[in-house]
Every structure is written in C-alpha cells, then in structure tokens.
Design a protein around this motif. Structure first.
Motif, PDB file in Angstrom:
ATOM      1  N   ASN A  46       0.845  -1.199   0.000  1.00 62.32           N
ATOM      2  CA  ASN A  46       0.000   0.000   0.000  1.00 62.32           C
ATOM      3  C   ASN A  46       0.880   1.248   0.000  1.00 62.32           C
ATOM      4  O   ASN A  46       0.565   2.245   0.654  1.00 62.32           O
ATOM      5  CB  ASN A  46      -0.924   0.001   1.219  1.00 62.32           C
ATOM      6  N   ALA A  47       2.000   1.176  -0.731  1.00 60.81           N
ATOM      7  CA  ALA A  47       2.993   2.245  -0.697  1.00 60.81           C
ATOM      8  C   ALA A  47       2.389   3.581  -1.113  1.00 60.81           C
ATOM      9  O   ALA A  47       1.495   3.646  -1.966  1.00 60.81           O
ATOM     10  CB  ALA A  47       4.160   1.892  -1.609  1.00 60.81           C
ATOM     11  N   ASN A  48       2.903   4.641  -0.463  1.00 59.70           N
ATOM     12  CA  ASN A  48       2.480   6.018  -0.748  1.00 59.70           C
ATOM     13  C   ASN A  48       1.007   6.260  -0.417  1.00 59.70           C
ATOM     14  O   ASN A  48       0.410   7.216  -0.910  1.00 59.70           O
ATOM     15  CB  ASN A  48       2.775   6.396  -2.208  1.00 59.70           C
ATOM     16  N   GLN A  49       0.457   5.386   0.393  1.00 59.84           N
ATOM     17  CA  GLN A  49      -0.910   5.557   0.877  1.00 59.84           C
ATOM     18  C   GLN A  49      -0.910   5.386   2.386  1.00 59.84           C
ATOM     19  O   GLN A  49      -0.206   4.525   2.927  1.00 59.84           O
ATOM     20  CB  GLN A  49      -1.851   4.516   0.258  1.00 59.84           C
ATOM     21  N   MET A  50      -1.690   6.186   3.072  1.00 57.18           N
ATOM     22  CA  MET A  50      -1.826   6.013   4.516  1.00 57.18           C
ATOM     23  C   MET A  50      -2.611   4.735   4.791  1.00 57.18           C
ATOM     24  O   MET A  50      -3.687   4.524   4.248  1.00 57.18           O
ATOM     25  CB  MET A  50      -2.551   7.221   5.123  1.00 57.18           C
ATOM     26  N   VAL A  51      -2.024   3.858   5.618  1.00 55.58           N
ATOM     27  CA  VAL A  51      -2.682   2.613   5.994  1.00 55.58           C
ATOM     28  C   VAL A  51      -3.138   2.745   7.446  1.00 55.58           C
ATOM     29  O   VAL A  51      -2.299   2.930   8.336  1.00 55.58           O
ATOM     30  CB  VAL A  51      -1.734   1.406   5.849  1.00 55.58           C
ATOM     31  N   ALA A  74       2.993  -0.166  17.357  1.00 56.22           N
ATOM     32  CA  ALA A  74       3.868   1.011  17.459  1.00 56.22           C
ATOM     33  C   ALA A  74       5.324   0.598  17.658  1.00 56.22           C
ATOM     34  O   ALA A  74       6.245   1.196  17.084  1.00 56.22           O
ATOM     35  CB  ALA A  74       3.401   1.905  18.603  1.00 56.22           C
ATOM     36  N   GLY A  75       5.536  -0.459  18.447  1.00 58.60           N
ATOM     37  CA  GLY A  75       6.905  -0.946  18.656  1.00 58.60           C
ATOM     38  C   GLY A  75       7.503  -1.516  17.386  1.00 58.60           C
ATOM     39  O   GLY A  75       8.673  -1.277  17.073  1.00 58.60           O
ATOM     40  N   TYR A  76       6.691  -2.275  16.627  1.00 58.19           N
ATOM     41  CA  TYR A  76       7.182  -2.824  15.363  1.00 58.19           C
ATOM     42  C   TYR A  76       7.549  -1.706  14.392  1.00 58.19           C
ATOM     43  O   TYR A  76       8.556  -1.775  13.685  1.00 58.19           O
ATOM     44  CB  TYR A  76       6.131  -3.726  14.733  1.00 58.19           C
ATOM     45  N   VAL A  77       6.716  -0.655  14.339  1.00 61.16           N
ATOM     46  CA  VAL A  77       6.996   0.472  13.446  1.00 61.16           C
ATOM     47  C   VAL A  77       8.303   1.134  13.840  1.00 61.16           C
ATOM     48  O   VAL A  77       9.144   1.465  12.977  1.00 61.16           O
ATOM     49  CB  VAL A  77       5.832   1.481  13.469  1.00 61.16           C
ATOM     50  N   TRP A  78       8.492   1.341  15.146  1.00 65.03           N
ATOM     51  CA  TRP A  78       9.719   2.003  15.629  1.00 65.03           C
ATOM     52  C   TRP A  78      10.953   1.187  15.253  1.00 65.03           C
ATOM     53  O   TRP A  78      11.940   1.718  14.748  1.00 65.03           O
ATOM     54  CB  TRP A  78       9.626   2.188  17.139  1.00 65.03           C
ATOM     55  N   ASP A  88      12.767   9.276   6.808  1.00 68.89           N
ATOM     56  CA  ASP A  88      11.861   9.834   5.805  1.00 68.89           C
ATOM     57  C   ASP A  88      11.097   8.760   5.042  1.00 68.89           C
ATOM     58  O   ASP A  88      10.181   9.068   4.284  1.00 68.89           O
ATOM     59  CB  ASP A  88      12.649  10.686   4.799  1.00 68.89           C
ATOM     60  N   VAL A  89      11.487   7.496   5.202  1.00 66.67           N
ATOM     61  CA  VAL A  89      10.857   6.427   4.430  1.00 66.67           C
ATOM     62  C   VAL A  89       9.536   6.013   5.058  1.00 66.67           C
ATOM     63  O   VAL A  89       8.503   5.958   4.398  1.00 66.67           O
ATOM     64  CB  VAL A  89      11.802   5.214   4.301  1.00 66.67           C
ATOM     65  N   LEU A  90       9.558   5.726   6.356  1.00 69.35           N
ATOM     66  CA  LEU A  90       8.356   5.277   7.069  1.00 69.35           C
ATOM     67  C   LEU A  90       7.929   6.387   8.025  1.00 69.35           C
ATOM     68  O   LEU A  90       8.647   6.706   8.977  1.00 69.35           O
ATOM     69  CB  LEU A  90       8.658   3.980   7.826  1.00 69.35           C
ATOM     70  N   VAL A  91       6.775   6.968   7.771  1.00 70.21           N
ATOM     71  CA  VAL A  91       6.332   8.116   8.572  1.00 70.21           C
ATOM     72  C   VAL A  91       4.968   7.818   9.183  1.00 70.21           C
ATOM     73  O   VAL A  91       4.171   7.036   8.654  1.00 70.21           O
ATOM     74  CB  VAL A  91       6.249   9.404   7.713  1.00 70.21           C
ATOM     75  N   GLY A  96      -2.747   6.354  10.912  1.00 66.81           N
ATOM     76  CA  GLY A  96      -1.958   5.168  10.629  1.00 66.81           C
ATOM     77  C   GLY A  96      -0.543   5.512  10.225  1.00 66.81           C
ATOM     78  O   GLY A  96       0.076   6.427  10.793  1.00 66.81           O
ATOM     79  N   TYR A  97      -0.042   4.820   9.225  1.00 70.95           N
ATOM     80  CA  TYR A  97       1.354   4.970   8.819  1.00 70.95           C
ATOM     81  C   TYR A  97       1.441   4.974   7.296  1.00 70.95           C
ATOM     82  O   TYR A  97       0.572   4.429   6.606  1.00 70.95           O
ATOM     83  CB  TYR A  97       2.216   3.829   9.382  1.00 70.95           C
ATOM     84  N   LEU A  98       2.531   5.570   6.777  1.00 72.74           N
ATOM     85  CA  LEU A  98       2.730   5.682   5.334  1.00 72.74           C
ATOM     86  C   LEU A  98       4.178   5.353   4.997  1.00 72.74           C
ATOM     87  O   LEU A  98       5.103   5.853   5.655  1.00 72.74           O
ATOM     88  CB  LEU A  98       2.376   7.092   4.863  1.00 72.74           C
ATOM     89  N   LEU A  99       4.382   4.507   4.008  1.00 77.05           N
ATOM     90  CA  LEU A  99       5.722   4.176   3.514  1.00 77.05           C
ATOM     91  C   LEU A  99       5.951   4.915   2.203  1.00 77.05           C
ATOM     92  O   LEU A  99       5.235   4.701   1.226  1.00 77.05           O
ATOM     93  CB  LEU A  99       5.858   2.664   3.286  1.00 77.05           C
ATOM     94  N   ARG A 100       6.934   5.831   2.210  1.00 80.83           N
ATOM     95  CA  ARG A 100       7.256   6.582   1.001  1.00 80.83           C
ATOM     96  C   ARG A 100       8.074   5.686   0.065  1.00 80.83           C
ATOM     97  O   ARG A 100       9.102   5.154   0.458  1.00 80.83           O
ATOM     98  CB  ARG A 100       8.073   7.832   1.343  1.00 80.83           C
ATOM     99  N   LEU A 101       7.611   5.569  -1.169  1.00 83.36           N
ATOM    100  CA  LEU A 101       8.281   4.683  -2.117  1.00 83.36           C
ATOM    101  C   LEU A 101       8.463   5.415  -3.447  1.00 83.36           C
ATOM    102  O   LEU A 101       7.548   5.473  -4.267  1.00 83.36           O
ATOM    103  CB  LEU A 101       7.443   3.416  -2.330  1.00 83.36           C
ATOM    104  N   PRO A 102       9.649   6.004  -3.666  1.00 82.05           N
ATOM    105  CA  PRO A 102       9.883   6.698  -4.945  1.00 82.05           C
ATOM    106  C   PRO A 102       9.866   5.728  -6.123  1.00 82.05           C
ATOM    107  O   PRO A 102      10.039   4.525  -5.969  1.00 82.05           O
ATOM    108  CB  PRO A 102      11.284   7.306  -4.759  1.00 82.05           C
ATOM    109  N   THR A 103       9.679   6.274  -7.302  1.00 79.71           N
ATOM    110  CA  THR A 103       9.705   5.464  -8.516  1.00 79.71           C
ATOM    111  C   THR A 103      11.035   4.721  -8.621  1.00 79.71           C
ATOM    112  O   THR A 103      12.099   5.297  -8.456  1.00 79.71           O
ATOM    113  CB  THR A 103       9.521   6.366  -9.750  1.00 79.71           C
ATOM    114  N   GLY A 104      10.971   3.438  -8.885  1.00 79.46           N
ATOM    115  CA  GLY A 104      12.177   2.633  -9.058  1.00 79.46           C
ATOM    116  C   GLY A 104      12.755   2.088  -7.771  1.00 79.46           C
ATOM    117  O   GLY A 104      13.799   1.436  -7.801  1.00 79.46           O
ATOM    118  N   ALA A 105      12.098   2.345  -6.624  1.00 87.41           N
ATOM    119  CA  ALA A 105      12.640   1.880  -5.351  1.00 87.41           C
ATOM    120  C   ALA A 105      12.235   0.451  -5.033  1.00 87.41           C
ATOM    121  O   ALA A 105      12.649  -0.088  -4.008  1.00 87.41           O
ATOM    122  CB  ALA A 105      12.185   2.808  -4.216  1.00 87.41           C
TER     123      ALA A 105
END
Length: 663
Positions: A46-51, A74-78, A88-91, A96-105
C-alpha cells in the motif's frame, strides 16, 4: 503497489520478488522478526498511501487480536524505522502509517517497466527487443514473491497476482523466441513447463509449434491429444479454438508454421546499442545461473549514477552480467545505452574509444579531439557499458559521467585502478550453481543420471561458467556420450583444454588473450613467470616461490605475480599467496620458450623449501606444525622431484619432531 514520481527519492530500496529485503546503500538485508516482515510487506503493498493502524492490526493478527496490539504495532513500526535507517521512508500519518516509495525503489517497478517495454516491442513487431526486455524482467525474480512473509490476505493476493504475471511473461518470452527461430534450445524448458502447468493452453501451443519446427510432427500432434484428453476428463471441455486451428495447421503442414528467417549476425568489434537493444546474447548465455548478488549490487549502483565496475578472471561471465544489468536499468536511461567492446586482446586506444562513443551518440567530433563528458551527453540520460577494459588510460575521460548518466566497466584487472570504489568481483560458481547450469543446458535427466560423474565434470571445469558451457555444448551434440565417459576423458590433462573448446568458444583462446596483454608489456618477466609456474605445477604458491623461480629478490618478484593477477591468470589468496587454477597450469605447461631453463628454476624452489624446513626446526612446535600443515601439499609434490633426496630427508626430520605434538 503504485510508485510516486513526485516524492523525494530516498536511499532505501526494496525487493519482494523472492524473500523480502531492503537495501541500505551498502548491502541487501532481511528483516529478522516475522511480524516486522509482515508489517513491511503490508506497507509496501500500500505504498504512498496512509494505511490505518486498525487495518494493519487486522493484517498482522488475522486470527486473534491481542489486547496490546496497538502498543505492539507502534513498537514494530519504531524498530522497522530504525532498521531501515531512514526516518523519511516510514512516517506516521494519523490515523496510521505511510511508507514513502519513490519510482524505481521496488524491484516490482523495474519488473513491470521491463514487461511493458517487452509488450511494446511485440506490438512493434520487434521480437528480439521483446525477448531482451522479458528476459531482463524475469532475471529480477529470486524465488516465490514475499517467500518469507506470513500468508496474510494482502500477501496472498499480491503473490498470486505476481505469480500469474510471471507465468504470462514467461509465455510471452518463449513466444518471441519461437518467432526468432530459436525453437530447438526451447524444447527442454517447454516440456518441463507443460508438466508443471498442464492446463496452460498457451504453453501447449508453444510446445506444439516447437516440436513441429524440430521435425517432430507426430509428437506435436501427440501433445495436442494429451491436452485434449486432460481437458475433457478434468473439466469436460474441448481445447480452445486457436489451439484446434493450430492442430489443423500442423496436420496440413501449413507453410505459415515454417521457421522464420534467422536473425542477422552480430555486428563489428565495436558494438553500438541504442535503447532498447543491447548486443545479442549467445543462445547458451540466455540461460543464466549465479551472480545474482553481484547483479543486484551493480543495478543499484547504475540507478544511483556515476561509474562502477565488474572484474574477475576470464570466463566468469562479466559481459553477461553487464548485459543483464544494462537491461534491468533500461527505463532509467531513456536517451540511450551504448555498448563498446574495448577488446583487451587488441585494445582500442583512448582516441578510438572516444570516437566510437561520439559515433554511438550521434555527436560529431573532430579528429584528434577528446571531448569532455558534458559536451557529449549534455541533457541526456544515457548508460555507457565499456566491456573488457584494459587500463585507466583507455577510459580516463569517461570515469566522471555527468548527472543522469552512468558508466559500467568490465575487465580482468582489479578495477580499483580505474578510479571507482564501486567494484564487484565476479568469481567462480558454487558447486550447486554449477550443477544447476548444467541441468538447464542439458536437462535434468542426463545430469542427474550420474551425480558423481557430474560432480567430477564440475570440478574439472573448476566451476568456471565458460568451461561449463563449453562442456555442456559438447555433451549436447554428443547424446551418445555418458557423463561418466566425458568425465573420464576430461580427466586426462593432455585432452582437457582440447575438450573445452567448441566452435568459437575456447578456454585456451580466452587465456591466450591474457597472455597477449602480457606481450604488450616491456617487462618480459610476467610471461617467463607464467611458463615457470606451469613447469612447477603447484596449485598454491607464495611470492617467495615466484622469487625463487625467477631468481629475484622477493620484493622484486611480488609485482610480477601481481601483474599475473591483473590479467586474470592467477588469483590472490592473501597478500603474499596465490592460487593457480588447474586450467591455467595446463595452459602454462603448453608454453615453451627454449631460452627459459625450467629445470633450474624448479630446483631453486626445492632448495628454498629445504632452507625453510631447516628454519622451522628452530621454531616452537606450534609454529612448526602450522607451517607444515600449510605447506604439506607443496612439500609432497616437490619432494618427489628432488633428485638429491635432500627435501625428503629434511621433511622426514621435521615430521619426527612433530610426532605426538597436537596444537
């Protein structure tokens, strides 16, 4: 898994086409804890989307949600954020949480771009380019998708989608190769795939066409009847209309099923390739085994831009790896990919390299000028592959490509001298990978019929990809030879190099190109050392042994040994010890210079060993034993060649002093 081109690029990259891994800029790493792997997989899907956190909780605990689930999440995320090493990748993005995934990553992004390029090439009636793109896409797979992640609903759905996509791409690649007339090498692979996926009609169609073109019309019709029987018995249906029509074409020997015109031969020594085409692979190098870690690292370097290199001895598959890497990053360099063969056996000059690069990129350069990189590729995103580089002088102006461009070099020398710390060494295959390569080239039945003989062939080929491919080519054209008979013949050192030559491929010729590099040197000592090492015939030597052979001080002899390393003839074990592959020793024994006194050189080595043994007698037992164990094979081999029997005597004396001692 939608990419986002507008996000700021992050250094972390991910792979899901196999086990779940991330790249931290230095190496690929796995996520250790199962729940953290499941969390990362859910965020990637679900990259680039808030889950929402509650959705992640349901994914991680599908059966029974613990009371402390929110805190555990929360502990797993940390911990995951800390493992990724990039805040900057996992915010956190409430609720919830969002994983930033640039093109080609993500490797799936590269896979889907290559698949799209392949389908576009098919639509443009370019099966050669389609085959290259589909092959590069399939090369990105390392196993079942998300293989080490718990089968949660999201994971199972995505894995099923990717598995189906891979099978469809495999069918498309085979179809493109059939269109190119490459039907005979496909037959073993197709038979295996049809047995694995007996209800895939497209695979059966490919098999029928391939059998027909191989002159096996009855077998082609038999394949149709086997499928029809299965469909009627299992599903109560007839084969599809296209398959029924194909059966009729085979029955009437339709000219449309005849083999197409062969592909044109590969071009000149300096090969220029513009996107999306690269130099064509030999049919056997389309079957690739090993080098996945080096390939992944090289692809990462190319995506980051700049210069990188792959080096290693002759015959280890450096050019094949470069071709695979270039295809994998095709989408990152839309303005062109240029392939220049610098021909180490007859090297191009720097001016010739410069002229060839200008011509490839369509830029006019006046004779005698050497334009800087930015002048040649201004505002372009291009990849230049420099294959078989000899030294830095050939390529020095190209070692600092401008932003958006990259350079990939291959060569036999340790390429630190070429001005880049990003270098991957390509070595021999593992035992299991060597057997797997033979299986893919010869089929399981023949390779597995005599595992002992197969292991012997692998050993005698020294797990060298080139030697294994040549051995497989000989066996493929001699179906009446058993693996054991071939292993016996290959075991004869007088025949081995002759057997490891087939068509234009030859281990001896590949080693000869290294000697030609030595012949360009004003210093003749490396060439003499090679002949003397062949006469000595030891698998491991140190710099002192080389010094004794050449009758030189050790500090003078070590650069001579290192020169042999640079041209890929011997291999470094440690700073003063070297390995001489069996095939190199056989090759070296064929070289005869009447002015070189090999007998005197061997006796100098024997006399040196006698002195070293006597020195050991004065040392503590522990040091004596360690030295004796390290040098035992050399002592035994040379003691039999000492006509004075002195080495036998001092070795026996040393052995007696060690009796009863255990380190």
């Amino acid at each position: 898994m939608p990419p986002s081109s507008s996000l700021r690029a992050a250094p972390t990259r991910f792979r899901v086409l196999g086990t779940l891994e991330f790249f931290d800029g230095q190496r690929w790493s796995a996520v250790g804890a199962p729940k953290q792997r499941a969390l990362l997989a859910a965020l990637l899907l679900n990259a680039n989307q808030m889950v929402p956190a509650e959705r992640l909780v349901a994914e991680l605990w599908p059966d029974e949600v613990p009371d402390s689930a929110s805190g555990l999440l929360a502990g797993y995320v940390w911990r995951l954020r800390r493992a990724l090493g990039n805040g900057d990748v996992l915010v956190t993005r409430p609720p919830g949480y969002l994983l930033r995934l640039p093109t080609g990553a993500l490797d799936v992004h590269d896979y889907e771009r290559l698949v799209a390029a392949g389908r576009k090439s098919l639509a443009a009636h370019n099966p050669a380019a389609a085959t290259a793109s589909f092959t590069a896409a399939l090369d990105l797979w390392r196993g079942a998708p998300l293989a080490d992640v718990a089968p949660t609903p999201w994971v199972m759905a995505e894995a099923a989608r990717l598995d189906e996509s891979r099978l469809a791409v495999l069918e498309a690649r085979i179809g493109a190769e059939i269109e190119l007339g490459r039907h005979e090498p496909l037959l073993p692979e197709l038979k295996q795939l049809v047995s694995q996926f007996p209800l895939r009609e497209r695979l059966h169609a490919h098999l029928m066409v391939t059998l027909y073109r191989c002159g096996q019309q009855a077998e082609a019709l038999g394949a149709y009847h086997d499928l029809r029987r299965l469909l009627v018995n299992e599903l109560g249906i007839e084969p599809s209309k296209p398959l029924r029509e194909l059966q009729q074409q085979i029955l009437r020997e339709d000219p449309q099923l005849s083999v197409p015109v062969a592909e044109p031969a590969a071009a000149a020594p300096v090969q220029v390739a513009r996107t999306p085409q690269l130099p064509p692979a030999d049919s056997d190098t389309d079957i690739v085994v090993g080098g996945e870690a080096e390939l992944s690292t090289t692809v990462s370097w190319l995506v980051d831009g700049g210069a990188c290199a792959v080096y290693g001895p002759a015959g280890t598959g450096k050019s094949t790896l470069a071709r695979r890497a270039a295809r994998a990053v095709e989408a990152h360099f839309p303005d062109g990919q240029v392939w220049l063969d610098l021909r180490s056996s007859n090297p191009l000059t720097a001016q010739e390299v410069n002229t060839a690069l200008h011509r490839a990129l369509g830029v006019t350069a006046e004779e005698g000028t050497l334009a800087r990189w930015p002048e040649v590729v201004a505002r372009r995103r291009a990849l230049v592959v420099l294959d078989d580089v000899v030294d830095a002088d050939q390529v020095r102006p190209l070692l600092s490509p401008p932003p958006g461009c990259a350079v990939l070099m291959t060569g036999r020398a340790a390429v630190g001298a070429l001005g880049t710390h990003r270098q991957a060494r390509l070595g021999r295959l593992s035992q299991s990978a060597s057997v797997l390569l033979l299986r893919r080239l010869l089929g399981d039945e023949r390779v597995d019929a005599d595992p002992t003989a197969t292991a012997t062939v692998v050993q005698l080929c020294e797990r060298l990809p080139l030697a294994l491919r040549i051995a497989a080519a000989r066996l493929a054209t001699r179906p009446e030879w058993t693996m054991a008979e071939f292993a016996t013949r290959l075991g004869d050192p007088r025949r081995r190099l002759d057997l490891l030559s087939y068509g234009e491929h030859s281990v001896r010729e590949r080693l000869l190109t290294s000697v030609r590099l030595l012949e360009r040197d004003p210093d003749p000592r490396p060439r003499v050392a090679l002949q003397l090492l062949g006469a000595l015939d030891l698998p491991v030597v140190d710099s002192g042994t080389v010094a004794a052979l050449l009758d030189l001080p050790e500090h003078t002899a070590q650069p001579v040994a290192e020169r042999l390393v640079d041209v890929g003839l011997i291999e470094t074990i440690s700073i003063e010890r070297y390995r001489l592959p069996d095939l190199v020793r056989l090759f070296a024994r064929e070289r005869h210079d009447p002015d070189v006194d090999t007998n005197a050189a061997v006796h100098r080595v024997i006399n040196r060993l006698v002195q070293l043994v006597r020195e050991q007698l004065a040392k503590p037992p522990g040091a004596r034993l360690a030295w004796y164990r390290r040098e035992l094979s050399s002592l035994r081999a040379l003691a039999d060649r000492d006509d004075t029997d002195t080495l036998h005597k001092v070795v026996d004396e040393l052995r007696r002093t060690l009796l009863g001692y255990s380190a």
